[in-house]
Design an enzyme around this catalytic site. Structure first.
Site, PDB file in Angstrom:
ATOM      1  N   ASP A  57       0.890  -1.163   0.000  1.00  0.00           N
ATOM      2  CA  ASP A  57       0.000   0.000   0.000  1.00  0.00           C
ATOM      3  C   ASP A  57       0.930   1.216   0.000  1.00  0.00           C
ATOM      4  O   ASP A  57       1.558   1.522   1.022  1.00  0.00           O
ATOM      5  CB  ASP A  57      -0.896   0.000   1.240  1.00  0.00           C
ATOM      6  CG  ASP A  57      -1.777   1.247   1.300  1.00  0.00           C
ATOM      7  OD1 ASP A  57      -1.616   2.148   0.433  1.00  0.00           O
ATOM      8  OD2 ASP A  57      -2.612   1.334   2.206  1.00  0.00           O
ATOM      9  N   SER A 137       0.151  13.223 -14.682  1.00  0.00           N
ATOM     10  CA  SER A 137      -0.976  13.235 -15.631  1.00  0.00           C
ATOM     11  C   SER A 137      -1.058  14.599 -16.297  1.00  0.00           C
ATOM     12  O   SER A 137      -0.679  15.615 -15.698  1.00  0.00           O
ATOM     13  CB  SER A 137      -2.283  12.978 -14.881  1.00  0.00           C
ATOM     14  OG  SER A 137      -3.391  13.241 -15.728  1.00  0.00           O
ATOM     15  N   TYR A 150      -8.097  15.824  -8.037  1.00  0.00           N
ATOM     16  CA  TYR A 150      -7.189  14.896  -8.749  1.00  0.00           C
ATOM     17  C   TYR A 150      -6.195  15.708  -9.585  1.00  0.00           C
ATOM     18  O   TYR A 150      -4.991  15.448  -9.556  1.00  0.00           O
ATOM     19  CB  TYR A 150      -8.005  13.948  -9.637  1.00  0.00           C
ATOM     20  CG  TYR A 150      -7.151  13.104 -10.550  1.00  0.00           C
ATOM     21  CD1 TYR A 150      -6.489  11.977 -10.063  1.00  0.00           C
ATOM     22  CD2 TYR A 150      -6.977  13.435 -11.894  1.00  0.00           C
ATOM     23  CE1 TYR A 150      -5.691  11.201 -10.897  1.00  0.00           C
ATOM     24  CE2 TYR A 150      -6.179  12.670 -12.728  1.00  0.00           C
ATOM     25  CZ  TYR A 150      -5.538  11.553 -12.228  1.00  0.00           C
ATOM     26  OH  TYR A 150      -4.746  10.797 -13.053  1.00  0.00           O
ATOM     27  N   LYS A 154      -1.960  15.812  -9.212  1.00  0.00           N
ATOM     28  CA  LYS A 154      -0.998  15.541 -10.283  1.00  0.00           C
ATOM     29  C   LYS A 154      -0.103  16.757 -10.541  1.00  0.00           C
ATOM     30  O   LYS A 154       1.063  16.622 -10.923  1.00  0.00           O
ATOM     31  CB  LYS A 154      -1.744  15.106 -11.552  1.00  0.00           C
ATOM     32  CG  LYS A 154      -2.450  13.750 -11.397  1.00  0.00           C
ATOM     33  CD  LYS A 154      -1.450  12.637 -11.082  1.00  0.00           C
ATOM     34  CE  LYS A 154      -2.084  11.266 -11.045  1.00  0.00           C
ATOM     35  NZ  LYS A 154      -1.095  10.183 -10.879  1.00  0.00           N
TER      36      LYS A 154
END
Ligand code: ADP
Length: 246
Positions: A57, A137, A150, A154
């Site tokens: 993890d 990303s 999100y 990134k």
């Protein structure tokens, strides 16, 4: 054999981009630890081409320490780390994202980079060499609506890449990032919200080269950035995005 004799840890390698990167690294001569929270997927990918499966993890410090220790024990040393494991929240107005989702996205996408550095950088410093690649990303460069936090996670990865690169360069450790446009991986559905021909067409219309990315695109970029061919390249955040961020 562009990675002959090299060893690598690839996180999130149980599927998608990570699996493609791990497979390519092995085919170029590297020993690869296929690390993922989905132990079954990691096992499957590792068995397919001879990697070493490991359950991790990446958002948990003890778990990351154990991964790095096992990698050193089994492979002798670690030349390359690819921080690829990632998650997103479902697309939604930013003020409606739950605190739990926010924490999860930042823990898996960002805190993981810190935890892996904390664990592995001392080893790389001791050896005076290393290559770290963060899979960020295009969302971090040119944010899409409704992927708000999100996107921000990134963007953090891009800044972290440069911060790490400038600090670790004197130790012979290179740090780069790849900014993929969405690929045909499980994450794509989360990005799109719903997978209908209309939503797909709208998504594709934002990519000048007119297709989604695939694991081979990411593997090609990762191979270059992590190999000695890129020995003069550090702090670079490379778009592999069919021109989406132009
Ligand atoms: P993409 O390849 O497009 O980035 P995927 O969802 O196919 O998206 O791959 C992300 C990978 O990251 C999955 O294999 C998933 O199991 C893994 N992953 C997600 N969270 C964690 C975590 N906390 N620790 C390790 N691996 C994780």
């Amino acid at each position: 054999m562009r990675l002959d004799g090299k060893t690598a840890i690839v996180t999130g390698a149980g599927s998608g981009f990570g699996a493609g990167i791990a497979r390519r690294f092995v085919s170029e001569g590297a020993q690869v630890m296929v690390a993922d929270i989905n132990a079954q997927n990691a096992q499957g990918v590792a068995e397919e081409f001879g990697g070493i499966a490991h359950h991790v993890d990446v958002s948990d410090g003890e778990s990351v320490d154990a991964m790095v220790q096992r990698a050193i024990d089994v492979m002798g040393h670690v030349d390359i780390l690819v921080n690829n494991a990632g998650v997103t929240h479902l697309p939604a107005p930013m003020e409606t994202i739950s605190e739990e989702d926010f924490d999860r996205v930042f823990a898996v996408n960002c805190k993981s980079v810190y935890l892996a550095a904390r664990s592995l950088v001392p080893h790389m410093k001791e050896r005076g060499t290393g290559a770290i690649l963060n899979i960020a990303s295009t969302a971090g460069v040119s944010p899409r609506p409704r992927l708000n936090w999100y996107n921000a996670s990134k963007g953090w990865m891009n800044t972290a890449t440069k911060a790490m690169a400038v600090e670790l360069a004197p130790d012979g450790i290179r740090v780069n990032a790849v900014n993929p446009v969405a690929g045909e991986t499980p994450l794509l559905k989360s990005f799109m919200g719903e997978d209908t021909p209309e939503v797909r067409a709208k998504f594709l219309s934002t990519i000048p080269l007119g297709r989604f990315s695939n694991p081979e695109d990411m593997a090609n970029a990762a191979l270059y950035l992590c190999s000695d061919e890129a020995s003069m390249v550090t702090g670079v955040c490379m778009e592999v995005d069919g021109g989406r961020c132009i």
